[in-house]
Design an enzyme around this catalytic site. Structure first.
Site, PDB file in Angstrom:
ATOM      1  N   SER A 232       5.112  -0.989  -3.104  1.00  0.00           N
ATOM      2  CA  SER A 232       6.117   0.072  -3.019  1.00  0.00           C
ATOM      3  C   SER A 232       6.374   0.558  -1.601  1.00  0.00           C
ATOM      4  O   SER A 232       7.379   1.239  -1.357  1.00  0.00           O
ATOM      5  CB  SER A 232       5.691   1.265  -3.889  1.00  0.00           C
ATOM      6  OG  SER A 232       4.446   1.792  -3.441  1.00  0.00           O
TER       7      SER A 232
ATOM      8  N   GLY B 216      16.126 -12.893  -3.746  1.00  0.00           N
ATOM      9  CA  GLY B 216      15.080 -13.205  -4.700  1.00  0.00           C
ATOM     10  C   GLY B 216      15.302 -12.537  -6.043  1.00  0.00           C
ATOM     11  O   GLY B 216      16.278 -11.810  -6.250  1.00  0.00           O
TER      12      GLY B 216
ATOM     13  N   TYR C 174     -12.748   3.307   3.790  1.00  0.00           N
ATOM     14  CA  TYR C 174     -11.824   2.174   3.922  1.00  0.00           C
ATOM     15  C   TYR C 174     -12.508   0.982   4.584  1.00  0.00           C
ATOM     16  O   TYR C 174     -12.381  -0.156   4.116  1.00  0.00           O
ATOM     17  CB  TYR C 174     -10.613   2.626   4.743  1.00  0.00           C
ATOM     18  CG  TYR C 174      -9.604   1.536   5.022  1.00  0.00           C
ATOM     19  CD1 TYR C 174      -8.673   1.165   4.060  1.00  0.00           C
ATOM     20  CD2 TYR C 174      -9.566   0.888   6.254  1.00  0.00           C
ATOM     21  CE1 TYR C 174      -7.740   0.170   4.322  1.00  0.00           C
ATOM     22  CE2 TYR C 174      -8.643  -0.100   6.529  1.00  0.00           C
ATOM     23  CZ  TYR C 174      -7.726  -0.455   5.557  1.00  0.00           C
ATOM     24  OH  TYR C 174      -6.811  -1.436   5.823  1.00  0.00           O
TER      25      TYR C 174
END
Length: 330
Positions: free
Chosen positions: A6, A46, A146
């Site tokens: 996104s 696409g 992370y």
């Protein structure tokens, strides 16, 4: 199949696959961003399929894979890109927050890989691309959750690669190690820093990372690709003098991860998407367009490594031939 599609690198990669005329499945939590990137994939040439899901939910990822194959056909390429993060000193990160970052960033990669392999192994065909980071090898301050998750992906991917090689499988896995990238993540992640969180310069545009991902998908025999001069420099120095790099990062990088003029204490998107239903579409880029680099010479060299090696070898052969000719004449 692109997870984390996104926004940021995932979104740029989805557009790049779309520009090749590919059928692209788009997975993320935020419906607003997914709808927007689907339109971009179609505009690029696409076909797009929106699949809202949380990668930390193994059953949801498996259901997404079933839907994709039912609607788009066999999955040839699976890109694990989704992640979550938090900017804070380790003692200020709660156990639940640390667990959530690990579940999304690391286990999301594991669950995506498992869903892909369930379909690729019986066909003996397919490629899995793990989107990594220089931080998969070199942890930095204020991003312990992370960094830990990216280190875990690195170890997991190496183990899986060895297993595939042992069985002689034609399913491939490769990893792309990225530099700091100009994405919306720095306004989305939880931050307990004094100022507004930011990437450590130099910063690259997500399209540079996307080109590396698409190239890796097409050339998966390489075990990994390094993108950005800062990535290469960091990994090389860490291999030679990790203790020295510890001290450099402690002194110089700790305070370079926030803007002094910005507002700190962001609540982030760890538990719910920033671009959920009705939320704003952030796009692929963050707020660092003015300083972000659009090209990476190192990334180009990495993609051309085999050709350059052949050219260098041919050059050495030609030079040797000339020396022998010169000696014979004398």
């Amino acid at each position: 199949m692109v997870t984390g599609a996104s926004a940021g690198v995932g979104r740029a990669a989805a557009r790049a696959f779309g520009a090749r005329g590919d059928r692209v499945a788009l997975l993320a939590r935020g419906r607003t961003g997914l709808t927007a990137v689907a339109d971009e994939v179609r505009s690029a040439g696409g076909k797009a399929l929106v699949v809202p899901a949380d990668v930390s939910d193994a059953k949801a990822v498996e259901a997404a894979a079933e839907q994709i194959e039912a609607e788009l056909g066999p999955i040839d390429v699976w890109v694990n890109n989704a992640f979550a993060g938090i900017f804070a000193p380790f003692p200020e990160i709660t156990p639940d927050e640390f667990r959530r970052v690990t579940e999304v960033t690391y286990l999301g990669c594991v669950f995506g890989t498992r869903a892909a392999l369930r379909r690729m192994l019986p066909r003996d065909h397919g490629t899995i691309v793990q989107v990594g980071s220089a931080l998969a090898y070199r942890g930095i301050p204020l991003q312990s959750a992370y960094c830990g998750a990216k280190h875990a992906i690195q170890g997991f991917n190496e183990s899986l690669r060895c297993e595939l090689l042992h069985h002689g499988s034609r399913v491939r896995t490769t990893m792309v190690q990225l530099p700091a990238v100009n994405t919306p993540q720095f306004d989305w992640v939880i931050s307990r820093l004094p100022g507004r969180s930011r990437p450590v310069a130099p910063v690259h545009q997500p399209e540079t990372a996307a080109r590396a991902v698409v190239h890796a998908a097409a050339h998966p025999r390489r075990r990994e690709y390094w993108t950005g001069g800062s990535t290469a420099a960091t990994l090389l120095v860490n291999a030679v003098a990790p203790g020295l790099l510890d001290r450099y990062l402690a002194r110089h990088v700790y305070t370079r991860q926030w803007d002094e003029q910005g507002t700190g204490y962001s609540f982030g998107n760890l538990w719910s998407p920033a671009d959920g239903t009705g939320g704003p579409d952030a796009g692929a880029h963050g707020r660092f367009d003015e300083e972000a680099r659009k090209r990476s010479a190192q990334a180009w060299l990495s993609r051309q490594r085999n050709r350059l090696a052949v050219a260098a070898a041919l050059g050495m052969v030609v030079a040797a031939g000339r020396r022998r000719t010169g000696t014979a004449r004398r």
